[in-house]
Every structure is written in C-alpha cells, then in structure tokens.
Design an enzyme around this catalytic site. Structure first.
Site, short mmCIF file in Angstrom:
data_model
loop_
_atom_site.label_atom_id
_atom_site.label_comp_id
_atom_site.label_asym_id
_atom_site.label_seq_id
_atom_site.Cartn_x
_atom_site.Cartn_y
_atom_site.Cartn_z
N HIS A 1 0.83 -1.22 0.00
CA HIS A 1 0.00 0.00 0.00
C HIS A 1 0.86 1.26 0.00
O HIS A 1 0.43 2.31 0.49
CB HIS A 1 -0.95 0.03 1.20
N SER B 1 14.73 22.26 -15.25
CA SER B 1 13.53 23.06 -15.45
C SER B 1 13.96 24.43 -15.98
O SER B 1 15.00 24.94 -15.59
CB SER B 1 12.79 23.22 -14.12
N LYS C 1 15.89 22.07 -10.05
CA LYS C 1 15.23 20.82 -10.42
C LYS C 1 16.13 19.85 -11.18
O LYS C 1 16.94 20.24 -12.01
CB LYS C 1 13.99 21.12 -11.29
N GLU D 1 9.16 9.41 -16.64
CA GLU D 1 7.77 9.83 -16.82
C GLU D 1 7.25 9.47 -18.21
O GLU D 1 6.11 9.05 -18.38
CB GLU D 1 7.65 11.33 -16.57
#
Ligand code: ARG
Length: 466
Positions: A164, A285, A291, A298
């Site tokens: 979980h 970024s 970043k 992704e």
C-alpha cells in the site's frame, strides 16, 4: 526518400479502368508512407518467391536471376535514400515491382505469378513482426542484465519494502531489482511465444484460394526461415493475430515498465531521495534552477498508453472482419510500427537509467528503519520464543507498537521493562530480531530477501543472461 504525389492511372491493376483514381481515393487508398518500412521484407520475400518459381519451372532460371539482382539493386537504392516512392503506386509492393520493371524489363512482370499482394503483404508483415519480437526480446534482455548487475552490487543494501506504499518490512534493493528481472523475463517469454506461433509462411496462399501453378510452398517457407507454410490459404491472407500477440506482449511489458518508471519517479523525489539519476538521464527546469527531473521515467510511464492503444486499435480493425482479405487489413501497420518503436525506445531509456543510477544507501537504510518495519519480526519472535499463537502475537505486537508510538521511540529503543509491561515473559533476546539487518538476514526462505539469497539469485541471472 521522398514521396511523389503524382497520379497516373494505375499500371499495376488498371487494365479494366478507363481513368485514374480521384485524388481523395488515392489519399485514402495509399499506404506507402507507412508500409515502405517493409521494403527489406518485401525484397526478401520476392527473391524467395522468384527462386521457387524458377525451381518449379514456372519462370526461367535467367528470369529469376534478373529478378534477384534487380531486387538487390532496389534494396540498395532504398537503403541509400535514392529510391523515389510514389503514392500513385499505392504501396511498397507496387513501388518496388514498378521499379523492377524499369530496371529489368519483362521478367519483372513474371514475378507476380502465383502470388497476390494479399499473401505478399501477410508474408512481409510476419517477417517484420518476427524481427520485432526478436528485437523487443533483446531490448528486454539488456534491461534485465542492467537490473541483475544492480542487484548483485546491492544485495546488502537495505531499503523499506512497501505494501500500500506504506512501510511494510525491510528488504534489500537487490531483491527489488530482481523482482523486475523476473517480470521482464516473462515479458521476454511472451515475445518468444508470439514468435514461435507466427512462424508460418503465408506466401503461396495467393489472393485467398491458393493457386493452380505447381508452386513449392515448403521451399519458400524454408527460404524465409519459417517453420512451415500456413496450412490454410484463407487464414494465411486474413489473419493478423500474430501482430496482435506481439502488441499484447508489448502492452503487458510496457505496463511493467511503467511500474518501474513510477518507482523511479518516487525514488528520485527529494521526499524519498533513494536514488539519483545521472545527468545523462535527468532534465532541468526552465524556471526552477534546482530541479532534476526524471523525464525519461515519466515518458516511459506514459508510453504504455500509446502501446496499449495500438493493441486496441488493431483488435478493433480485426473485430467482425469477414474472411478473407479486406482492405481494412492495410490499417494493421501504422500503430503497430509506432508501438514497437515506442517500446524499444522505452526499454533502452530504462536500461540507460538503471545502469547509471546511483543509490543512496544511507537514506534507504534510514527509511527502512522507520515505520516499525520490524514489527513482524517481533511477532514472529513471540511465536518462536514463547509459543504464542501468531494471531495473539500479532495483537500483542500491535500493543507494543502503539506504546512505542506513544513514547516516540522505535521498537529497538524500547526498554525490556516496556516490553514486559505488555507481555511479562519477553526476554532480552527479543532485541536480536528488532534490527533491520537481522530482519533481512532472517528472510532466508527460497525467493526471500536475505542478502545471501539475493546474491545467489543475481548470480544465477547474470549467468543466464550472458
Ligand atoms: N497495401 C495492401 C495491404 O497492406 C496490400 C494488399 C492489397 N491487396 C488488395 N487486394 N488490394 O493490405
């Protein structure tokens, strides 16, 4: 390679037609923009067919030689980019045949004896799909190797295991990597299975019914490294389940890739901080200078959408399609090609990320020690040392966990008195099972997370994947 948009009347099948097709007809009908990717398979298939026609005495040996050398020249032209594809010639098959006519004259017109574009395209697409299965398998194997190597160097690296997405029990990072090695091995198996089943040759089924010419289908099948010819001509020209099977293997594999991709996205976030991707596999970024984004992960996570859509796309093309050939079948390739490209690119990007990935062992270890991750070990100790039934041990452990929470302590920081306040028979020995090292070391059951077990499994995989 450029596609010329002219429209002379069709020389390949236009005998009964007085005029050429409407522009819009040509546009919906032409597939050369997509199927020119089959040029290699098409020339291979045609060479095999010509050799067979000559050996069966259907065309002369001289014609077969002329055809073969013409096809070789065409293959060179296409490879070098010199070949001009024409939409007016519809598809790759007619483009190649028309060029063959220019190059060698009359013998070119004999090549299509005892053959139809229906068995021709089915053969080409099977050949392409067979290669695709092989290449997908190789891409997965590279990824498995990278994961097994990581597993081997991190057999002792402790991380939290989750259920979980909540801290469950300590595991080793190597163990986690090997889970994916197993998963991708089944994916590889699915591509292999698809390859085995597709390996029958449609060539010689002709339009749908077979042919009256004395062809040798076993010969062409052998020439093209198929196991055997397809045994039913209708099935041979109208089935695309081989491509569906490849796409389903790709879809399942892509869904597994997306799970690993998602974990990487989590792991590299500052909130986890478990791993660091190399500069080569991170992006910045344009506004936030701090970043380091896991864009490749992704995108891999997203690709399953396109790959699964290609499977559904072809499934819907095939649904309800009567036997045998219908032009619907021309729409089998665009999404299949794109899905395959997406898939191998995803595998390669994942392999690169895994190879370069640096693991922050201290952060993983610290995280593994949080969340009372050794509570199960405590319950197991109560069973073993005090002969308490597991259900009761589970209940007692719950009480000890809430005592620890009350005191803001980890289980191994409680005093013996604390333990005894819940169950008076607990002894000092309990502390021997509360460390995360003791916990992972104890999980020696086959397939468990104990470092020795992980080392064994990683070694087996590295051997197997050589
Ligand atoms: N380009 C066609 C395809 O991919 C070739 C077969 C054409 N056959 C036909 N009967 N029109 O399906």
């Amino acid at each position: 390679m450029t596609v010329k948009r002219d429209r002379p009347e069709n020389k390949m099948w236009g005998g009964r037609f007085a005029g050429g097709p409407a522009q819009i007809m040509e546009e919906i009908n032409a597939s050369v923009d997509v199927d020119r990717r089959l040029w290699r398979e098409d020339t291979e298939g045609s060479k095999a067919h010509a050799a067979m026609l000559s050996s069966a005495g259907i065309i002369t040996a001289a014609d077969a030689v002329a055809i073969a050398s013409g096809l070789d020249k065409i293959a060179d032209e296409i490879e070098s980019g010199a070949f001009v594809f024409s939409t007016a010639l519809e598809d790759v098959h007619m483009n190649i045949e028309a060029r063959l006519k220019q190059l060698i004259g009359e013998p070119a017109a004999r090549l299509h004896t005892a053959r139809s574009r229906n068995d021709q395209v089915a053969t080409d697409f099977r050949l392409w799909t067979r290669r695709a299965c092989d290449q997908a398998g190789e891409a997965l194997k590279d990824l498995q190797r990278a994961l097994a190597a990581k597993a081997s160097s991190h057999a002792d690296t402790i991380m939290p295991g989750f259920t979980h997405l909540q801290t469950a029990q300590p595991i080793t990072f190597g163990h986690h990597c090997l889970a994916y090695v197993e998963m991708f091995d089944r994916d590889r198996g699915r591509f292999e299975d698809a390859r085995t089943r597709l390996n029958e040759c449609p060539l010689g089924a002709a339009a749908l019914a077979g042919t009256a010419f004395p062809i040798d289908r076993v010969m062409t099948a052998k020439e093209l490294s198929f196991e055997r010819p397809c045994a039913n001509s209708l099935d041979a020209v109208s089935s695309r389940d081989f491509a569906l099977e490849m796409l389903s293997a790709a879809t399942i594999a892509a869904s597994q890739l997306s799970r690993l991709a998602e974990e990487i996205v989590l792991w590299v976030s500052p909130q986890f901080g478990f791993v660091r991707l190399s500069d080569a596999f991170s992006t910045g970024s344009s506004i936030m200078p701090q970043k380091r984004n896991p864009d490749a992960a992704e995108l891999i996570r997203a690709k399953v959408g396109r790959i699964g859509a290609a499977f559904v796309n072809l499934l819907f093309v095939m649904k309800g399609l009567p036997l045998a050939y219908a032009k619907d079948l021309q729409d089998d390739k665009a999404a299949t090609f794109a899905a395959f490209d997406d898939f191998v690119l995803s595998c390669a990007a994942m392999t690169g990320m895994i190879k370069d990935m640096e693991v922050d062992e201290a952060v993983m270890r610290e995280a593994a020690a949080r969340g009372h991750s050794t509570a199960t070990d405590l319950a197991d100790w109560l069973v073993r040392a005090l002969n308490i039934p597991f259900r009761d041990a589970h209940h007692l452990t719950g009480k000890i966990v809430s005592l620890a929470d009350e005191k803001g302590l980890r289980l191994d920081a409680l005093s013996l008195d604390d333990f005894c306040s819940i169950e008076s028979r607990i002894t000092d020995d309990v502390f021997s099972v509360l460390s995360i090292d003791a916990s992972v070391a104890s999980r020696t059951s086959y397939g468990g997370t104990a470092p020795d077990e992980v080392r064994k499994q990683a070694k087996r995989w590295l051997e197997e994947l050589k």
